[in-house]
Design an enzyme around this catalytic site. Structure first.
Site, PDB file in Angstrom:
ATOM      1  N   LYS A   1     -13.100  14.225   7.111  1.00  0.00           N
ATOM      2  CA  LYS A   1     -11.940  13.425   7.480  1.00  0.00           C
ATOM      3  C   LYS A   1     -12.433  12.223   8.278  1.00  0.00           C
ATOM      4  O   LYS A   1     -13.039  12.374   9.341  1.00  0.00           O
ATOM      5  CB  LYS A   1     -10.982  14.267   8.311  1.00  0.00           C
ATOM      6  CG  LYS A   1      -9.745  13.529   8.728  1.00  0.00           C
ATOM      7  CD  LYS A   1      -8.762  14.470   9.371  1.00  0.00           C
ATOM      8  CE  LYS A   1      -7.530  13.742   9.847  1.00  0.00           C
ATOM      9  NZ  LYS A   1      -6.622  14.649  10.546  1.00  0.00           N
TER      10      LYS A   1
ATOM     11  N   LYS B   1     -10.765  12.965   2.920  1.00  0.00           N
ATOM     12  CA  LYS B   1      -9.555  12.262   3.350  1.00  0.00           C
ATOM     13  C   LYS B   1      -9.930  11.018   4.119  1.00  0.00           C
ATOM     14  O   LYS B   1     -10.749  11.117   5.021  1.00  0.00           O
ATOM     15  CB  LYS B   1      -8.758  13.228   4.232  1.00  0.00           C
ATOM     16  CG  LYS B   1      -7.528  12.649   4.820  1.00  0.00           C
ATOM     17  CD  LYS B   1      -6.884  13.680   5.680  1.00  0.00           C
ATOM     18  CE  LYS B   1      -5.768  12.990   6.440  1.00  0.00           C
ATOM     19  NZ  LYS B   1      -5.188  13.838   7.406  1.00  0.00           N
TER      20      LYS B   1
ATOM     21  N   SER C   1      -1.079   8.648   3.713  1.00  0.00           N
ATOM     22  CA  SER C   1       0.151   7.878   3.905  1.00  0.00           C
ATOM     23  C   SER C   1      -0.035   6.375   3.686  1.00  0.00           C
ATOM     24  O   SER C   1       0.776   5.742   3.020  1.00  0.00           O
ATOM     25  CB  SER C   1       0.707   8.142   5.307  1.00  0.00           C
ATOM     26  OG  SER C   1      -0.259   7.838   6.300  1.00  0.00           O
TER      27      SER C   1
HETATM   28  C1  PBG Z   1      -3.365  15.627  11.684  1.00  0.00           C
HETATM   29  C2  PBG Z   1      -3.288  14.924  10.378  1.00  0.00           C
HETATM   30  C3  PBG Z   1      -3.259  13.544  10.103  1.00  0.00           C
HETATM   31  C4  PBG Z   1      -3.069  13.439   8.725  1.00  0.00           C
HETATM   32  C5  PBG Z   1      -3.011  14.723   8.206  1.00  0.00           C
HETATM   33  N1  PBG Z   1      -3.174  15.624   9.235  1.00  0.00           N
HETATM   34  C6  PBG Z   1      -3.284  12.359  10.987  1.00  0.00           C
HETATM   35  C7  PBG Z   1      -4.433  12.019  11.822  1.00  0.00           C
HETATM   36  O1  PBG Z   1      -5.506  12.624  11.801  1.00  0.00           O
HETATM   37  O2  PBG Z   1      -4.248  11.083  12.590  1.00  0.00           O
HETATM   38  C8  PBG Z   1      -2.924  12.144   7.958  1.00  0.00           C
HETATM   39  C9  PBG Z   1      -2.153  12.247   6.690  1.00  0.00           C
HETATM   40  C10 PBG Z   1      -1.717  10.962   6.119  1.00  0.00           C
HETATM   41  O3  PBG Z   1      -2.015   9.850   6.618  1.00  0.00           O
HETATM   42  O4  PBG Z   1      -1.022  11.030   5.099  1.00  0.00           O
HETATM   43  N2  PBG Z   1      -4.505  15.443  12.414  1.00  0.00           N
END
Ligand code: PBG
Length: 312
Positions: free
Chosen positions: A182, A235, A261
């Site tokens: 991530k 991701k 998103s």
């Molecule tokens: C929680 C999480 C996030 C996303 C999924 N789980 C946000 C982040 O890490 O700030 C992002 C999902 C998306 O942008 O669609 N930590």
């Protein structure tokens, strides 16, 4: 002719996971300005939305809980209380539609008053202390009937901690989809509005990865598989298709990619201005993620895409 020699099979319901945001209350749906078409639903509305998702063939969902600020605190207790909003949502979905595959996001950021993904010691994320809370959260989801828990916090050794906690409490059939790779990405902006999870100070760079790194991605994925992850995720998806490909080549577990998103919102915004053809662009994006090697694509476009396919 093109159909019979196509290398990547069409994206179908078997490839897709639709995220849903769940809130407290009854008969409530709140729109999210930066994510047209996506809403936060109370559990009863979520059931209706899940029914709609199944109509064009939707099979799998990923649940995120959203709580108001009065329920947030330093230990994120609303994340792992027995009657947490996500636990309620899982039970309701499984009762109504036992065939739906339920993934749940495991992370503290939507439940801490400071908005970080772990608990703090001063202004520093306390990695090891966070593991217990993440494990508790995963356990409440497994108890409620989740098929897969999906830790997205990026603390080190959380897959191991969650795997052990699940095993100890008789949940050896609950899977772990690890958000192994991530990145500290600006593409999460609209999600943080949706989940009300903006960090109140600093950023997530001490626990999320540098977008410039690829070898580290493999290291993270292999480490999580060793700790007990059944699937690994990359991701965001689009800016990281090389990483999706790398994991597909170098690991032997299913690889998921999260079409996040910001990727969704960019398509929606351009489509609203008639600058792009949303259906064609979405199909091209999903195909590219599958071509890169994703076995599973988490996307806010899942339901719409399946509906468009059906109408074709
Ligand atoms: C929680 C999480 C996030 C996303 C999924 N789980 C946000 C982040 O890490 O700030 C992002 C999902 C998306 O942008 O669609 N930590």
């Amino acid at each position: 002719m093109r159909d019979i020699i196509r290398e990547t099979p069409s994206v179908t319901a078997d490839d897709l996971v639709q995220p849903f945001f769940v809130i407290d209350g009854k008969n409530k749906s709140e729109t999210i300005a930066s994510m047209p078409g996506i809403a936060r639903h109370s559990v009863d509305r979520l059931i209706k939305a899940a029914a709609e998702f199944q109509k064009p063939g939707g099979k799998a969902v990923l649940l995120f809980g959203v709580v108001d600020s009065s329920q947030k605190n330093s230990k994120a207790s609303a994340a792992y209380s027995k009657d947490s909003i996500v636990a309620k949502a899982i039970k309701a979905i499984k009762k109504e539609f036992p065939q739906i595959i339920v993934f749940t996001d495991v992370c503290l950021c939507a439940y801490t008053d400071h908005g970080h993904c772990g608990v703090l010691k001063g202004r520093i994320i306390d990695n090891d202390a966070s593991l217990e809370f993440l494990s508790r959260m995963a356990l409440t989801h497994a108890d409620a009937g989740a098929d897969f828990v999906a830790p997205s916090d990026m603390m080190d050794f959380r897959v191991k901690a969650i795997r052990e906690a699940l095993a100890k409490s008789g949940h050896e059939n609950t899977g772990i989809l690890s958000y192994a790779v991530k990145y500290a990405s600006a593409f999460y902006g609209p999600f943080r509005e949706a989940a009300d999870s903006v960090p109140q100070f600093g950023d997530r760079k001490t626990y999320q990865m540098d977008p410039a790194n690829k070898r580290e991605a493999l290291k993270e994925a292999l480490k999580d598989i060793k700790e007990g992850a059944d699937m690994v995720m990359v991701k965001p998806a689009l800016a990281y298709l090389d990483v999706v490909h790398l994991l597909k080549e170098k690991t032997n577990v299913p690889v998921a990619a999260y079409n996040v998103s910001g990727e969704y919102s960019m398509v929606k915004a351009a489509a609203a201005k008639h600058w792009i053809d949303e259906r064609a662009v979405t199909s091209e994006i999903l195909t590219s993620i599958k071509r890169a090697g994703a076995d599973l694509i988490i996307t806010y476009h899942a339901q719409e895409y399946l509906t468009w396919q059906k109408r074709k």
